[in-house]
Design a protein around this motif. Structure first.
Motif, PDB file in Angstrom:
ATOM      1  N   TYR C 169       0.769  -1.189   0.007  1.00 10.89           N
ATOM      2  CA  TYR C 169       0.289  -0.200  -0.115  1.00 10.89           C
ATOM      3  C   TYR C 169       1.150   0.869  -0.017  1.00 10.89           C
ATOM      4  O   TYR C 169       2.172   1.270   0.818  1.00 10.89           O
ATOM      5  CB  TYR C 169      -1.045   0.099   0.881  1.00 10.89           C
ATOM      6  N   VAL C 170       0.500   1.820  -0.708  1.00 15.72           N
ATOM      7  CA  VAL C 170       1.033   2.845  -0.721  1.00 15.72           C
ATOM      8  C   VAL C 170       0.333   4.657  -1.078  1.00 15.72           C
ATOM      9  O   VAL C 170      -0.020   4.836  -1.823  1.00 15.72           O
ATOM     10  CB  VAL C 170       2.515   3.110  -1.738  1.00 15.72           C
ATOM     11  N   SER C 171       0.890   5.233  -0.096  1.00 19.11           N
ATOM     12  CA  SER C 171       0.656   6.721  -0.454  1.00 19.11           C
ATOM     13  C   SER C 171       1.446   7.931  -0.647  1.00 19.11           C
ATOM     14  O   SER C 171       2.411   7.854  -0.206  1.00 19.11           O
ATOM     15  CB  SER C 171       0.049   7.300   1.011  1.00 19.11           C
ATOM     16  N   MET C 173       2.465  11.594  -1.962  1.00 20.45           N
ATOM     17  CA  MET C 173       2.372  13.236  -2.144  1.00 20.45           C
ATOM     18  C   MET C 173       3.231  13.400  -3.339  1.00 20.45           C
ATOM     19  O   MET C 173       4.340  13.897  -3.151  1.00 20.45           O
ATOM     20  CB  MET C 173       3.436  13.877  -0.189  1.00 20.45           C
ATOM     21  N   LEU C 227      -1.763  -1.055  -4.145  1.00 27.00           N
ATOM     22  CA  LEU C 227      -3.032  -0.130  -3.934  1.00 27.00           C
ATOM     23  C   LEU C 227      -2.476   0.741  -3.284  1.00 27.00           C
ATOM     24  O   LEU C 227      -1.845   1.309  -2.378  1.00 27.00           O
ATOM     25  CB  LEU C 227      -3.765  -0.542  -3.557  1.00 27.00           C
ATOM     26  N   ALA C 228      -2.366   1.803  -4.504  1.00 19.78           N
ATOM     27  CA  ALA C 228      -2.243   3.314  -3.865  1.00 19.78           C
ATOM     28  C   ALA C 228      -3.665   4.308  -3.389  1.00 19.78           C
ATOM     29  O   ALA C 228      -4.599   4.455  -4.565  1.00 19.78           O
ATOM     30  CB  ALA C 228      -1.545   4.220  -5.353  1.00 19.78           C
ATOM     31  N   SER C 229      -2.516   5.300  -2.659  1.00 18.27           N
ATOM     32  CA  SER C 229      -3.452   6.351  -3.038  1.00 18.27           C
ATOM     33  C   SER C 229      -3.003   7.524  -3.335  1.00 18.27           C
ATOM     34  O   SER C 229      -1.742   8.234  -2.466  1.00 18.27           O
ATOM     35  CB  SER C 229      -4.016   6.253  -1.378  1.00 18.27           C
ATOM     36  N   ALA C 231      -2.256  12.188  -3.799  1.00 17.71           N
ATOM     37  CA  ALA C 231      -2.151  13.654  -3.798  1.00 17.71           C
ATOM     38  C   ALA C 231      -1.194  14.611  -3.526  1.00 17.71           C
ATOM     39  O   ALA C 231      -0.001  13.945  -4.052  1.00 17.71           O
ATOM     40  CB  ALA C 231      -2.307  13.322  -1.415  1.00 17.71           C
ATOM     41  N   SER C 240       7.265  11.759  -2.574  1.00 23.74           N
ATOM     42  CA  SER C 240       7.709  11.314  -1.685  1.00 23.74           C
ATOM     43  C   SER C 240       6.320  10.141  -1.571  1.00 23.74           C
ATOM     44  O   SER C 240       5.113  10.738  -1.472  1.00 23.74           O
ATOM     45  CB  SER C 240       6.965  12.532  -0.291  1.00 23.74           C
ATOM     46  N   ALA C 242       4.743   7.408   0.985  1.00 21.39           N
ATOM     47  CA  ALA C 242       4.864   6.833   2.632  1.00 21.39           C
ATOM     48  C   ALA C 242       4.055   5.131   2.244  1.00 21.39           C
ATOM     49  O   ALA C 242       2.972   4.468   1.464  1.00 21.39           O
ATOM     50  CB  ALA C 242       3.442   6.551   3.290  1.00 21.39           C
ATOM     51  N   PHE C 244       3.166   1.128   2.760  1.00 22.10           N
ATOM     52  CA  PHE C 244       3.579   0.366   3.808  1.00 22.10           C
ATOM     53  C   PHE C 244       3.201  -1.711   3.090  1.00 22.10           C
ATOM     54  O   PHE C 244       2.620  -2.042   1.917  1.00 22.10           O
ATOM     55  CB  PHE C 244       1.924   0.471   4.186  1.00 22.10           C
TER      56      PHE C 244
ATOM     57  N   SER D 171      -2.327   7.063   5.832  1.00 16.19           N
ATOM     58  CA  SER D 171      -0.957   8.181   5.740  1.00 16.19           C
ATOM     59  C   SER D 171      -1.579   9.543   5.963  1.00 16.19           C
ATOM     60  O   SER D 171      -2.383  10.212   5.387  1.00 16.19           O
ATOM     61  CB  SER D 171       0.169   7.320   4.620  1.00 16.19           C
ATOM     62  N   SER D 229       2.207   6.237   9.296  1.00 13.09           N
ATOM     63  CA  SER D 229       3.102   6.854   9.117  1.00 13.09           C
ATOM     64  C   SER D 229       2.782   8.329   8.128  1.00 13.09           C
ATOM     65  O   SER D 229       1.383   8.371   8.086  1.00 13.09           O
ATOM     66  CB  SER D 229       3.378   5.835   7.540  1.00 13.09           C
ATOM     67  N   PHE D 244      -6.080   3.100   4.491  1.00 13.84           N
ATOM     68  CA  PHE D 244      -6.006   1.841   3.402  1.00 13.84           C
ATOM     69  C   PHE D 244      -6.735   0.861   4.480  1.00 13.84           C
ATOM     70  O   PHE D 244      -5.742   0.580   5.688  1.00 13.84           O
ATOM     71  CB  PHE D 244      -4.656   0.908   3.153  1.00 13.84           C
ATOM     72  N   ARG D 306     -12.792   3.647  -2.538  1.00 18.40           N
ATOM     73  CA  ARG D 306     -12.855   2.636  -2.955  1.00 18.40           C
ATOM     74  C   ARG D 306     -12.428   1.157  -2.566  1.00 18.40           C
ATOM     75  O   ARG D 306     -11.546   1.347  -1.315  1.00 18.40           O
ATOM     76  CB  ARG D 306     -11.404   3.364  -3.655  1.00 18.40           C
ATOM     77  N   ARG D 313      -9.737   1.641   0.452  1.00 21.43           N
ATOM     78  CA  ARG D 313      -8.979   3.189   0.865  1.00 21.43           C
ATOM     79  C   ARG D 313     -10.453   4.020   0.995  1.00 21.43           C
ATOM     80  O   ARG D 313     -11.390   4.317  -0.116  1.00 21.43           O
ATOM     81  CB  ARG D 313      -8.402   2.686  -0.762  1.00 21.43           C
TER      82      ARG D 313
END
Lengths: 342, 342, 342, 342
Positions: C169-171, C173, C227-229, C231, C240, C242, C244, D171, D229, D244, D306, D313
């Motif tokens: 999982y990646v958030s 920025m 799965l990404a989020s 921003a 950047s 973050a 998981f 995050s 995070s 997530f 989502r 998410r």
């Protein structure tokens, strides 16, 4: 008093949204028409406007269907006052056409500001210039001053009248909203200052002299010098200005304060701030984020008065999309109504 | 030429880090001592400095142990030139003490700038003021001008000499780094402008007149008027200034350009920019983010020359922690060496 | 080695400017053609490009005349490698046409990334996927990964190979430059975060699985979940992220560090960073402003490794227009040359 | 109902200013005491508070004299409820002392949050935990959750109850006001992201599990996993969070929406937002600048739901100094009054 029916042209843009917010609950005006460019026509306001404000779209405006920018269509809605926030190039034709049909047009854009018969109004400063509108040649168009001019003339008016002005140099630090929602890319302004705004310095100079000039059948500009240097800074709303004013005679700070504060409010007009000019004594004010909403965004805040010989330095702050655009136009319309001109 | 041994006082702070970066590979200088406040003494530089720059700590500096701010300790390192970036209150004593021991002190802070015997130097502008250091009463302290003064005098020098100046009004838009790493909270400057920097306007006025004044046994200040209005904006590095200069006689833009560009580079000095003043013709320059590193941060960039009658408007940009602090000091030291004064 | 002649399509845009900067002094490549959209054709590069970088336009590029985006014209220049930074819609046709003429095309845009025969390359991670280009059906197009995918796969590659991945999982920025110069209005991002970037989350998921998948005649995607989020934040350059990551087996931080750091540099390639992944131990890194230029903008920086059970958290930072676009493409081209594929 | 007399400790700080603003016209509470650290004692509030808000200091608070942080002094004012925004280290002693005197203390700081007998309350989520305050061992201290925990638990509560939670990865992109007025230097955050906030990730994990856990004589934490995070971004107010969440069973978006929206408002409490969680359907919301004042800063806004398999998410936004601090505390106090606990 029966409410006047009003229309807003360019209702979906950034200034248009201020109109919609300020007029939604206005005690004198009833919005009967919102108009916008081709691609929005027929949509509801909530669909068409990319709402950028931190308060919600007024409920009663959400479902209003957008009309085209067509003078006949606007005239048929029964509106008697039209607020126009249409971009300059589009504004000229429709504003003239509406005016020819007898509607009162209060225009934000620059196109009419320097026309010899059209008054350029900052209500507390030169409401007497509205006399010009009685001239049948003028039609019924009243222009709003440019956003960075409004705060300047509100602070200069008392100085000019009580002490006298020789030269005014003004350095502006203007908010990005002044260029419209997409006007300033973030890549351009983050960690940056842009020391240029097209035509802005010329507008400040000539508009200041027209507004602070006289009207007796024709406009005569004030007889001091104005030179501006304009910059864009990374601020959302609120234009900051550093003013250097050379006065006409010796004076002291007390008289200067009294002169600036002498600008009179307009009693009875719902949008008129009281006082119109707020003087602050803290060493580090005015600041855009803290002071832009003074007087619900309609007052100009002044601070840091410093007098060296006859040279006065001060800083001012004025909300550019409220007092510098939609709010000033609404105040003009209130003034027209109160004077029986609309 | 043998390298001079140099020391940096206040090496961990923001200006200190510029010194460390610029001196790490300097062809004339060899850093033999880094000194800092009590809590850093004994630590390595890498441990003690909260490094804020986007280039790494120079390898050779990482493991240098920090010395105390003690004149005896510094003198024992064999340093003959001392760069001082110590805050004003701490600087006075140690700089005097080092100077009394015969070391050459180049000082960033304001404490000595207006002392009647101490030269205040922007090398290209008033290198002849270094004569004052030969006066045995002066000790061996040379002061750097304030960060917002440097760019101003670099652009005024040619105008003064070739055309003449009557009045200079300057409105600054200064970067947050000028206040030190923690000087401006983000809560204060995001979406904001702060129209006040303590003592800054006074510094600009009196330093400009000292630097552009004459020295013949004593300093005599220049005889025009300088008034500043200083603001902080949300920019990391690079001070923008809007200048209104009233010239002494009629002229044209071509002569003005030539006058500003006439400031001569200092050939042979490793840190001297060439040219020291860069004129740009684009309508929207100079900008801090794009122009601050011109001449490796040592040049001042000028743009938007506008002449109305005898009033000249222009905008300038100068890197406040390089040209406005450490870089200017290093250039002074190079000048001292080249003149046989160190 | 004789220099390869190369062309840059979309040379005036933001990514195009990075190409021009990186290629101006490239030891292997000689720029023989710069192409751009209709309105720039025939102008010099200095006239046509609104240069947004803080280093000057490379001298040798200033006077290059811009060519049209026409495959015949480009082919006639003798270029054998073409870097394409053309927007997606325009890219497809011309890239196919150039590839059909036998030119090697390295493409930044998304249009070909998921085509079954076209390799999607982050050189240190999956250089072996270039085998696919030997397939005559593929033409000679190599795709660059999306800017936010590059840093992610560079940090996941070693974890996948040495420990195994179950879910990521990646958030993100992301910097505003990722949207192009005018992509993010300042009104949208000042004092704000926009938690949405069109198609970005989907791109990260599918590109990560293709790049970290296998190629044996055809591409087979990796078998973990991504799965990404995404921003957008008010940062100029540097994405950047973050992360998981749920690992496939028990491990410890030491092994994790070693795994991430195990990504091998590409010796001999001029633009290859060494190491490609930089691990930092400070508690508050990586940060975009401080770390984006690591490895001249080509390395990915990792910090804040935290392991709870099999869940690893870490933060990464990668320069989005250098490593995430032009720099990655140039590194691909260098790889092609070193493998005899161009 | 007679108004309760209340006191605010730490009234001059950033959270203290929110208390003062929200309590000035509160229908149930009457501010009888403002207390602050030594250097402010005896000054009027207007003198002592460096007011940072864009609305003026409430008139009735301007001339209130600041009291010392002394339990006896506070008790003598007749206050029965004390809001404490004192920094952690100072808070422990005085809060215990006030509680021992029978005053109800609602505490913002972290010191008591994880004490086994002290309830940690987000009113809509776990008002039933206030039972714990009836335990005579507990004293009368109620803790507010950390600013980034509040929005998270408000959105997780319904999911937990209706669907079930296995793991939550979050995050955060947190506003600078969360660190206090001077907490984040502008040099640290302009054009930057800082991927670290001391202790924040640990607080989110353990507070979320306590708040969403049960109370039956003692607190038992919820039995899912929470890992955070945390990053600081250049936003003034409003914490953004990308969540997530792995759910306990299969579901669909409709049920997810209903679950999140099922958090019930607290009818009759003056500061309770209705609804407490606002779901937005636009693709790019919530955004801090546009959504932080939803429900007068007391609601949490959710968007971008989502669902992939059992992984949900979403993004949330909550005002960190209103809902995340002073506003939550005032709502707790209203709850205490309505339950007859104060």
């Amino acid at each position: 008093m029966q409410k006047r029916k009003v229309a807003v042209l360019g209702a979906t843009g950034m200034v248009g949204q201020i109109y919609v917010s300020m007029l939604a609950e206005h005690p004198w005006f009833d919005v009967v028409a919102l108009a916008a460019s081709e691609r929005s026509v027929g949509k509801t306001y909530a669909e068409a406007a990319k709402w950028y404000r931190d308060t919600p779209i007024p409920e009663r405006m959400r479902d209003v269907r957008l009309l085209p920018l067509d003078a006949d269509v606007i005239a048929q809605t029964g509106a008697s006052i039209v607020f126009s926030a249409v971009p300059s190039e589009a504004a000229f034709e429709i504003e003239k056409a509406l005016s020819a049909r007898g509607l009162r047009v209060v225009a934000d854009t620059a196109v009419h500001r320097m026309e010899p018969q059209i008054p350029l109004i900052v209500p507390e400063v030169n409401h007497h210039h509205l006399e010009a509108i009685r001239n049948p040649d003028a039609g019924f168009i009243v222009s709003c001053a440019n956003c960075s001019t409004v705060g300047l003339v509100m602070t200069l008016a008392g100085l000019q009248r009580r002490i006298g002005l020789e030269k005014v140099y003004v350095s502006t630090m203007q908010a990005v909203s002044g260029a419209g929602y997409s006007g300033v890319p973030s890549m351009a302004i983050l960690d940056n200052v842009i020391p240029f705004i097209r035509n802005e310095e010329e507008k400040i100079a000539r508009e200041t002299l027209k507004i602070l000039g006289s009207y007796q059948g024709e406009f005569k500009q004030a007889d001091f010098t104005v030179l501006a240097s304009c910059a864009r800074v990374g601020v959302l709303d609120g234009h900051s200005e550093a003013v250097f004013a050379e006065l006409s005679r010796d004076t002291d700070l007390e008289e200067v304060r009294a002169a600036i504060a002498s600008l009179e409010p307009l009693p009875g007009l719902p949008s008129a701030p009281n006082p119109p000019v707020v003087l602050r004594d803290e060493p580090d004010r005015p600041q855009p984020r803290l002071d832009r909403m003074t007087g619900r965004g309609m007052a100009t805040t002044v601070g840091r008065l410093r007098l060296d010989g006859r040279t006065l330095r001060y800083n001012l702050l004025s909300h550019n999309t409220i007092r510098g655009a939609a709010g000033n136009a609404i105040l003009i319309a209130e003034l027209l109504v109160s004077k029986g001109l609309a």
